[in-house]
Motif scaffolding. Structure first.
Motif, mmCIF file in Angstrom:
data_model
loop_
_atom_site.group_PDB
_atom_site.id
_atom_site.type_symbol
_atom_site.label_atom_id
_atom_site.label_comp_id
_atom_site.label_asym_id
_atom_site.label_seq_id
_atom_site.Cartn_x
_atom_site.Cartn_y
_atom_site.Cartn_z
ATOM 1 N N PRO A 1 -10.100 5.579 -4.477
ATOM 2 C CA PRO A 1 -8.064 4.840 -4.148
ATOM 3 C C PRO A 1 -7.768 5.374 -4.654
ATOM 4 N N GLU B 1 0.372 -1.545 -5.406
ATOM 5 C CA GLU B 1 0.612 -1.456 -6.088
ATOM 6 C C GLU B 1 1.957 -0.019 -6.607
ATOM 7 N N GLY C 1 1.612 -6.858 0.427
ATOM 8 C CA GLY C 1 0.326 -6.914 -0.733
ATOM 9 C C GLY C 1 0.365 -8.344 -1.009
ATOM 10 N N ALA D 1 -1.009 4.539 0.214
ATOM 11 C CA ALA D 1 -2.087 4.695 0.007
ATOM 12 C C ALA D 1 -3.309 5.374 0.959
ATOM 13 N N LYS D 2 -4.024 3.991 1.800
ATOM 14 C CA LYS D 2 -4.398 3.535 2.173
ATOM 15 C C LYS D 2 -5.220 5.454 2.679
ATOM 16 N N GLY E 1 -2.088 5.199 -4.921
ATOM 17 C CA GLY E 1 -1.247 4.742 -3.952
ATOM 18 C C GLY E 1 -0.067 6.072 -4.165
ATOM 19 N N VAL F 1 -7.895 3.667 6.529
ATOM 20 C CA VAL F 1 -8.769 4.155 5.889
ATOM 21 C C VAL F 1 -8.883 6.058 5.592
ATOM 22 N N ASN G 1 -3.242 3.318 -7.711
ATOM 23 C CA ASN G 1 -4.714 3.252 -6.901
ATOM 24 C C ASN G 1 -4.440 2.439 -6.377
ATOM 25 N N SER G 2 -3.188 1.877 -5.503
ATOM 26 C CA SER G 2 -3.148 1.071 -3.743
ATOM 27 C C SER G 2 -2.237 0.520 -3.593
ATOM 28 N N VAL H 1 2.111 2.673 3.729
ATOM 29 C CA VAL H 1 1.008 2.989 2.885
ATOM 30 C C VAL H 1 -0.103 2.657 4.363
#
Length: 369
Positions: free
Chosen positions: A246, A103, A130, A238-239, A248, A46, A99-100, A212
Motif C-alpha cells: 500500500p 488518500e 475514490g 498509487a496502485k 500513494g 496494481v 497509502n492509497s 492512480v
C-alpha cells in the motif's frame, strides 16, 4: 480459517467471487484448492510487475530486516530515494506519500484549495477518484455519491465538450483522469487535455491528473500524460507504485505553488520504508524495454479482440449484454477478469505478461465472447 468463516466476518462492501487465492507467481494465481488462474486483472492494475517479482520482493525483504517504521517526524532513506526518483521522472516535483489513491486525491484537493484560496473543483462526468468523502465528492458518478450526500461542496461535473462552461474564477483545480478507468476505460483526447491546460491557465486554476490507475507504466509510458502530450501541475499515483504494497503519492511540480506547510496535511503510515523500498525497485525495473512491451501487448489485444478501447494495458472490451456471466465463466476456466460497467470487461494484466500468455488469454476470451 475456512472460506465459510471468512465470509461471516467481513463487512459486505465487496461483491467478491467465491474463490480464495493463496499464492501468486508472475501472471498466475493459485487458489486454496491448488487451481491455477491466468491473471488479467493484476489486483485492479496494481501488480504491474507480476506476483512476487524479484526486484520489489528483494527490496521489501531487505528493508524489513532493517527498519519498518519511524513516523514522518524523521526522514528515511527509501522515502528520500523514492521522492528523488519520482521528481526526476516528472521533471522536478515534490512528493507527499500516503497509502492509497483516495488518500492521494484528498491531499491534492487540500493542496489546490490552499494554493489558490479557491473552493471549486471541475471534474468529468463518469470519472472516478475514490470513495473517501472528499474523493467521492469529485467523482462524476451520481450512483456512487447519492447514498453519502451531502458531500464536499464546490464540485461540478462537465463533459469534455462543456468543460469551458464550468471553469471560472472560483475554480481551484480541474481534475482529470487521462483514461477514465472505473468509468468504463475511456481515454481523453489530447485536444481535451490541451483545452483543460489552457482553461486552467486562463483563470489561474491548477490542472491535476489522477494517474492512480494510469501511471507507473500502465499506459505504455511511465505517466499516461507523456503519451497524450499535456503536462499537469500535479498528479496522483498509487496502485502499481509498489507492486501490491500500500502506497500513494501526490506529486506537485516545481513550477506549481507548494502551498503546504508543516501541519497542513499528514499520514501516519505515509512514506513507510518498506513500501518505499519496494516502490524504488519498481521504478528501477520500469525501463524503455518494458514500456515498449506494454505497447506491443496492447496492440496485440486490440487487434485480436473486437470493440476494444483503452491505452497501453488499461483496456476495455465492450460486449453485447451483461459481463458478470462472462467473468464467472472465465473464472471457472482459470482466467481472472475485471469489469468497468455492466457491459464492459476491464483488462489490466501485469505489464510483464508474456506474448504466449497474452495469446492464451486472447484465445480464451474469444471462446467466451
Amino acid at each position: 480459517m475456512t472460506q465459510t468463516l471468512s465470509h461471516l466476518n467481513l463487512l459486505p462492501t465487496y461483491a467478491r467471487q467465491d474463490v480464495t487465492f493463496v499464492e501468486g507467481d508472475g501472471s498466475w494465481l493459485v487458489d486454496s484448492s491448488g487451481k491455477r488462474y491466468l491473471d488479467l486483472l493484476g489486483g485492479i492494475a496494481v501488480v504491474g510487475l507480476g506476483h512476487r517479482h524479484a526486484a520489489p520482493l528483494r527490496a521489501a525483504h531487505e528493508q524489513l530486516d532493517r527498519l519498518w517504521h519511524t513516523s514522518n517526524l524523521y526522514f528515511t532513506e527509501p522515502m528520500l530515494e523514492l521522492a528523488s526518483t519520482l521528481s526526476d521522472r516528472l521533471g522536478g516535483a515534490d512528493a507527499f506519500f500516503c497509502n492509497s489513491g483516495a488518500e492521494a486525491i484528498e491531499a491534492a484537493l487540500k493542496w489546490a484549495r490552499k494554493a489558490t484560496g479557491r473552493a471549486g473543483f471541475v471534474a468529468l462526468e463518469g470519472s472516478f477518484h475514490g470513495r473517501t468523502m472528499g474523493a467521492l465528492s469529485v467523482t462524476g458518478q451520481p450512483a456512487k455519491r447519492a447514498p453519502f450526500e451531502p458531500l464536499l461542496p464546490g464540485a461540478v461535473f462537465a463533459t469534455p465538450e462543456t468543460l469551458a462552461e464550468h471553469v471560472g474564477p472560483d475554480t481551484a483545480a480541474i481534475l482529470l483522469e487521462p483514461v477514465q478507468g472505473e468509468g468504463g476505460v475511456h481515454p481523453l483526447s489530447p485536444e481535451t487535455l490541451s483545452e483543460a491546460r489552457a482553461l486552467a491557465d486562463s483563470v489561474g486554476a491548477l490542472l491535476i491528473f489522477d494517474e492512480v490507475q494510469t501511471g507507473v507504466g500502465r499506459c505504455g509510458s511511465f505517466f499516461a500524460w507523456e503519451r497524450l502530450g499535456v503536462k499537469p501541475d500535479a498528479l496522483t499515483l498509487a496502485k502499481g507504485l509498489a507492486n501490491g504494497l500500500p502506497i500513494g503519492a501526490l506529486l506537485v511540480g516545481h513550477d506549481a505553488p507548494t502551498a503546504f506547510e508543516p501541519g497542513d496535511h499528514a499520514s501516519t503510515f505515509g512514506g513507510n520504508p518498506v513500501a518505499c523500498a519496494a516502490a524504488c525497485a519498481v521504478l528501477d525495473t520500469i525501463d524503455d524495454d518494458l514500456l515498449a512491451h506494454v505497447r506491443e501487448l496492447s496492440d496485440r489485444f486490440a487487434a485480436a479482440l473486437p470493440n476494444t478501447r483503452g491505452l497501453g494495458l488499461l483496456l476495455a472490451v465492450e460486449v453485447d449484454g451483461p459481463v458478470a456471466p462472462i467473468v464467472e465463466s472465465a473464472l471457472a476456466r482459470g482466467l481472472v477478469l475485471g469489469t468497468a460497467g455492466p457491459t464492459t470487461l476491464r483488462l489490466t494484466p501485469p505489464l510483464t505478461l508474456s506474448a504466449d500468455e497474452a495469446d492464451l488469454a486472447i484465445t480464451t476470451l474469444i471462446e467466451l465472447l
